[in-house]
Design an enzyme around this catalytic site. Structure first.
Site, PDB file in Angstrom:
ATOM      1  N   ASP A  67      -1.975  -0.802   5.668  1.00 53.79           N
ATOM      2  CA  ASP A  67      -2.377  -0.261   6.975  1.00 53.79           C
ATOM      3  C   ASP A  67      -3.866   0.015   7.112  1.00 53.79           C
ATOM      4  OD1 ASP A  67      -2.272   2.067   5.164  1.00 53.79           O
ATOM      5  OD2 ASP A  67      -2.623   3.209   6.998  1.00 53.79           O
ATOM      6  N   ASP A 126      -0.173   5.091   1.255  1.00 59.17           N
ATOM      7  CA  ASP A 126      -0.398   5.962   2.414  1.00 59.17           C
ATOM      8  C   ASP A 126      -0.410   5.152   3.707  1.00 59.17           C
ATOM      9  OD1 ASP A 126      -1.206   8.831   1.350  1.00 59.17           O
ATOM     10  OD2 ASP A 126      -2.116   7.364   0.007  1.00 59.17           O
ATOM     11  N   ASP A 182       0.869  -1.176   0.000  1.00 59.88           N
ATOM     12  CA  ASP A 182       0.000   0.000   0.000  1.00 59.88           C
ATOM     13  C   ASP A 182       0.910   1.232   0.000  1.00 59.88           C
ATOM     14  OD1 ASP A 182      -2.263   1.626   0.241  1.00 59.88           O
ATOM     15  OD2 ASP A 182      -2.201   1.548   2.425  1.00 59.88           O
TER      16      ASP A 182
END
Length: 389
Positions: free
Chosen positions: A327, A126, A124
């Site tokens: 996250d 961000d 991922d």
């Protein structure tokens, strides 16, 4: 082409935060089924609801979901360990790590299993490669992280799967050695694979930034006019809400409320709710202090992982070890795919306890960088050992 509808929206949202479950650490991982992954771009059939009232955003759980996307630290501690004092966050985190141990602490176990296997890395952006910041335009990865990602891509097939538009995440990362998937996997640029192209009608030949031939897969391409229309409406309807920021990620529209006073969150939610009533083929999903309007199609980051594995020729191999690091709640779809296939590792990046389908955890992007660097060093040593034999 007029894509707007006068029918009431099903106001479909993503599921509520995951309930606690007994998810132990696996002792072994089985190979992929020889049948290979199955893909579908079909729409999800959803029963329609009647138009909501003004307080629908409260009764349908939207506000609760908005708060739970980034709950206060004290609540997280209380939820995960009632025996820990509310202000003892570090103790609570260590207790949580019994269930989701550090991928750094368990690095030897991971690499022991990875021996003689082909690792495929999925990342991922961000909160994983860059820190979470108030302004998403300032979510810049460090030079050290860029160096680590470039190195990992030298040794393993690597892809970044982000909720951002593919063009934007490429602009932020700036590495040509990777595959990129934007809009939660609804916009994928990957290696040319004629079998994949034949199986997916929305997969076409294209060229990347260097002029190299690639496959471009966009299962929700017909939704672009609709998303553009919703984006413009959201910008207009939220322009008076201080701190609100709307982004067009090509196949989804994002409304950030991180900098909006919590007393105005109901206004944000009601604005989105009222717009969705006119678009039955769009749905709402929740992320970290962000609401996202997405097409109602059977596609997510988990499907994107399967598609990229197939594109890389790794989908039906029993010696492949996919690793996905993320996250956010949208990354859970990828964690779920790896867990259900019993092949690969999901690694959750979080500094606070939260439920997940991941096997391991890392605290923050700095630990992600360390983990990637450790993998590169391990691979170099492994190759040196092979050369000496």
């Amino acid at each position: 082409m007029e894509l707007k509808s006068n029918h009431a929206s099903p106001v479909l949202t993503d599921p509520s935060p995951l309930n606690k479950s007994k998810l132990g650490i696996h002792s072994s991982l089985l190979p992929y089924s020889s049948a290979g992954p199955s893909f579908s771009g079909k729409y999800v059939t959803v029963p329609r609801k009647k138009p909501g009232k003004l307080d629908d955003v409260r009764s349908n759980g939207w506000l609760d979901a908005m708060k739970s996307s980034s709950p206060p630290r004290k609540k997280l501690i209380k939820d995960f360990n009632s025996e820990v004092a509310p202000d003892d966050s570090e103790t609570a985190y260590r207790s949580w790590m019994l269930k989701y141990p550090s991928a750094l602490d368990y690095f030897k176990q991971i690499t022991n299993f990875a021996k003689n296997k082909k690792i495929a890395m999925f990342l991922d952006y961000d909160g994983t490669l860059s820190p979470i910041v108030d302004d998403p335009d300032r979510a810049i990865m460090s030079d050290g992280m860029r160096f680590a990602v470039r190195n990992i891509a030298k040794y393993f097939p690597t892809a970044i799967i982000s909720g951002r538009s593919r063009d934007k995440v490429y602009e932020l990362v700036g590495l040509t050695e990777l595959c990129y998937a934007g809009s939660h996997g609804m916009d994928i640029m990957g290696p040319v694979n004629n079998i994949v192209s034949d199986d997916h009608p929305n997969c076409i030949k294209s060229t990347d930034q260097l002029g190299k031939e690639v496959n471009l897969f966009q299962p929700a391409i017909e939704f672009i006019p609709m998303i553009n229309e919703v984006f413009r409406t959201l910008v207009e309807n939220t322009k008076k809400i201080q701190g609100a920021k709307v982004e067009n990620h090509k196949f989804c529209a994002a409304i950030h409320y991180r900098n909006v006073d919590e007393k105005n969150w109901p206004t944000i939610a009601q604005c989105v709710h009222d717009i969705l009533k006119d678009y039955p083929r769009l749905r709402l999903t929740h992320g970290r202090k962000v609401l996202e309007v997405r097409p109602v199609i059977d596609w997510n980051k988990g499907k994107a992982v399967e598609f990229l594995l197939e594109s890389l020729g790794l989908s039906i191999s029993d010696d492949v070890l996919p690793i996905y690091v993320g996250d956010d709640r949208t990354d859970e779809d990828a964690f779920k795919v790896l867990r259900e296939r019993n092949q690969g590792y999901g690694i959750l990046v979080s500094s606070v306890p939260k439920e997940s389908k991941a096997f391991y955890s890392l605290r923050d992007p700095s630990e992600v960088q360390e983990f990637l660097s450790c993998l590169v060093r391990w691979k170099k040593l492994d190759e040196d050992d092979e050369e000496q034999k």
